[in-house]
Design a protein around this motif. Structure first.
Motif, mmCIF file in Angstrom:
data_model
loop_
_atom_site.group_PDB
_atom_site.id
_atom_site.type_symbol
_atom_site.label_atom_id
_atom_site.label_comp_id
_atom_site.label_asym_id
_atom_site.label_seq_id
_atom_site.Cartn_x
_atom_site.Cartn_y
_atom_site.Cartn_z
ATOM 1 N N LEU A 17 0.841 -1.208 0.000
ATOM 2 C CA LEU A 17 0.000 0.000 0.000
ATOM 3 C C LEU A 17 0.872 1.252 0.000
ATOM 4 N N ARG A 18 1.898 1.240 0.824
ATOM 5 C CA ARG A 18 2.760 2.423 0.900
ATOM 6 C C ARG A 18 3.475 2.655 -0.427
ATOM 7 N N ALA A 19 4.003 1.569 -0.987
ATOM 8 C CA ALA A 19 4.716 1.707 -2.261
ATOM 9 C C ALA A 19 3.755 2.164 -3.362
ATOM 10 N N LEU A 24 0.844 9.208 -5.039
ATOM 11 C CA LEU A 24 -0.500 9.801 -5.105
ATOM 12 C C LEU A 24 -0.739 10.703 -3.899
ATOM 13 N N HIS A 25 -0.223 10.250 -2.747
ATOM 14 C CA HIS A 25 -0.368 11.064 -1.526
ATOM 15 C C HIS A 25 0.376 12.380 -1.669
ATOM 16 N N ILE A 26 1.614 12.294 -2.121
ATOM 17 C CA ILE A 26 2.420 13.523 -2.251
ATOM 18 C C ILE A 26 1.748 14.494 -3.222
ATOM 19 N N ALA A 27 1.254 13.955 -4.345
ATOM 20 C CA ALA A 27 0.641 14.818 -5.366
ATOM 21 C C ALA A 27 -0.597 15.520 -4.808
ATOM 22 N N LEU A 28 -1.420 14.776 -4.085
ATOM 23 C CA LEU A 28 -2.654 15.371 -3.547
ATOM 24 C C LEU A 28 -2.327 16.377 -2.443
ATOM 25 N N GLU A 29 -1.421 15.986 -1.579
ATOM 26 C CA GLU A 29 -1.039 16.855 -0.455
ATOM 27 C C GLU A 29 -0.571 18.216 -0.969
ATOM 28 N N LYS A 30 0.207 18.182 -2.060
ATOM 29 C CA LYS A 30 0.731 19.430 -2.638
ATOM 30 C C LYS A 30 -0.386 20.344 -3.124
ATOM 31 N N ARG A 31 -1.477 19.732 -3.592
ATOM 32 C CA ARG A 31 -2.541 20.543 -4.203
ATOM 33 C C ARG A 31 -3.614 20.980 -3.207
ATOM 34 N N LEU A 32 -3.646 20.363 -2.042
ATOM 35 C CA LEU A 32 -4.658 20.751 -1.054
ATOM 36 C C LEU A 32 -4.301 22.124 -0.474
ATOM 37 N N PRO A 33 -5.299 22.975 -0.247
ATOM 38 C CA PRO A 33 -4.998 24.377 0.084
ATOM 39 C C PRO A 33 -4.861 24.704 1.571
ATOM 40 N N PHE A 54 -17.676 13.780 -1.068
ATOM 41 C CA PHE A 54 -16.950 12.553 -1.387
ATOM 42 C C PHE A 54 -17.158 11.492 -0.305
ATOM 43 N N TYR A 55 -16.980 11.892 0.936
ATOM 44 C CA TYR A 55 -17.088 10.927 2.041
ATOM 45 C C TYR A 55 -18.505 10.360 2.151
ATOM 46 N N LEU A 56 -19.521 11.187 1.960
ATOM 47 C CA LEU A 56 -20.903 10.708 2.117
ATOM 48 C C LEU A 56 -21.217 9.540 1.171
ATOM 49 N N LEU A 119 -10.575 1.764 3.001
ATOM 50 C CA LEU A 119 -10.448 2.112 4.425
ATOM 51 C C LEU A 119 -9.034 2.560 4.778
ATOM 52 N N TYR A 120 -8.043 1.953 4.147
ATOM 53 C CA TYR A 120 -6.650 2.375 4.388
ATOM 54 C C TYR A 120 -6.515 3.876 4.119
ATOM 55 N N VAL A 121 -7.105 4.324 3.015
ATOM 56 C CA VAL A 121 -6.978 5.753 2.653
ATOM 57 C C VAL A 121 -7.750 6.625 3.646
ATOM 58 N N LEU A 127 -4.231 10.794 10.026
ATOM 59 C CA LEU A 127 -2.878 11.095 10.518
ATOM 60 C C LEU A 127 -2.463 12.507 10.107
ATOM 61 N N GLY A 128 -2.667 12.812 8.824
ATOM 62 C CA GLY A 128 -2.361 14.168 8.346
ATOM 63 C C GLY A 128 -3.244 15.193 9.034
ATOM 64 N N GLY A 129 -4.448 14.779 9.393
ATOM 65 C CA GLY A 129 -5.389 15.679 10.074
ATOM 66 C C GLY A 129 -4.777 16.325 11.298
ATOM 67 N N GLN A 130 -3.889 15.602 11.955
ATOM 68 C CA GLN A 130 -3.268 16.144 13.165
ATOM 69 C C GLN A 130 -2.404 17.376 12.857
ATOM 70 N N ILE A 131 -1.785 17.387 11.693
ATOM 71 C CA ILE A 131 -0.981 18.558 11.290
ATOM 72 C C ILE A 131 -1.910 19.679 10.824
ATOM 73 N N LEU A 132 -2.919 19.270 10.047
ATOM 74 C CA LEU A 132 -3.843 20.256 9.474
ATOM 75 C C LEU A 132 -4.652 20.947 10.565
ATOM 76 N N THR A 189 -9.078 5.183 -4.827
ATOM 77 C CA THR A 189 -9.672 6.121 -3.863
ATOM 78 C C THR A 189 -8.932 7.456 -3.923
ATOM 79 N N PHE A 190 -7.609 7.391 -3.911
ATOM 80 C CA PHE A 190 -6.840 8.635 -4.028
ATOM 81 C C PHE A 190 -7.180 9.376 -5.326
ATOM 82 N N SER A 191 -7.192 8.642 -6.436
ATOM 83 C CA SER A 191 -7.373 9.362 -7.707
ATOM 84 C C SER A 191 -8.800 9.878 -7.867
#
Ligand code: HEM
Length: 204
Positions: A17-19, A24-33, A54-56, A119-121, A127-132, A189-191
């Protein structure tokens, strides 16, 4: 004798999963505002509305899929109710919530493996939520009680709940094909999420 650092076992499915999703994570993270200089409360509300759209449908699809492993307790991990409460706290009316658009292009959830990939995503995003959470608190003054609960959804239990999920995932007996299906679902899910957020015009 010096104690040897504890080696953390990473189950093969998590390695895959990580590999398979790191880029995809890095690309999305960069674009989130979240860290954008132009992010104000209005833009944050639009972003949370897009998350909700999306979540609903995705959490509904998970619940209706009949593919959730029977020993997995999904209910306490659902995040749509918190997103909904955040939007209400941010001043979005119940009527406006009803008419928000929902993402139609979702990952296909046709197996336990696909469920686990999705669910993994969704779990990893906490986890990122803690920084955000810290950023949005200092930048916009929004906290768990006035519109940013989603970013701290598991609070002090974030690490433990992630480790519980990873342990559950790692304990699932899985063939190589099933492992590949978990990764495909996580990638999709990421894409799907990125494409949806782009269509809602909330990405950089
Ligand atoms: C600007 C936004 C984001 C930031 C700053 C961020 C940051 C992070 C950080 C720091 C971690 C690693 C935590 C650790 O190793 O202890 C992480 C993990 C993760 N994030 Fe994000 N994230 C963001 C957005 C997202 C989004 C939107 C998703 C998915 C919808 C996501 C999914 C994941 C996943 C699945 C992991 C787990 C990776 C693993 O350890 O296997 N993240 N994120």
């Amino acid at each position: 004798m010096q104690a040897k650092a504890r080696e953390v076992y990473v189950p093969p499915v998590l390695q895959d999963l990580r590999a398979g999703t790191a880029e995809l994570h890095i690309a999305l993270e960069k674009r989130l505002p979240f860290f954008s200089d132009t992010l104000d409360t209005q833009a944050f509300v639009r972003l949370v509305q897009a998350y909700y759209g999306f979540y609903l449908p995705l959490e509904n699809a998970l619940q209706q899929s009949d593919a959730i492993p029977t020993d997995f307790d999904l209910a306490p991990r659902l995040k749509t109710p918190t997103l909904r409460a955040d939007l209400l706290a941010l001043g979005v009316s119940a009527a406006a919530l009803q008419s928000l658009p929902h993402c139609q292009q979702l990952p296909i959830i046709d197996s336990s493996a696909a469920c686990l990939g999705v669910l993994y995503v969704l779990e990893g995003a906490t986890l990122g939520g803690q920084i955000l959470r810290r950023e949005i608190s200092s930048r916009l003054g929004l906290e768990a009680n006035n519109g940013a609960a989603f970013l701290d959804i598991y609070g002090a239990a974030t690490g433990r709940r992630w480790r519980d999920f990873i342990e559950y995932l790692g304990n699932q007996p899985m063939s190589a094909d099933e492992r590949a299906a978990v990764v495909t679902a996580a990638q999709t899910t990421f894409s799907c999420f990125e494409r949806w957020l782009e269509s809602r015009e909330v990405l950089a």
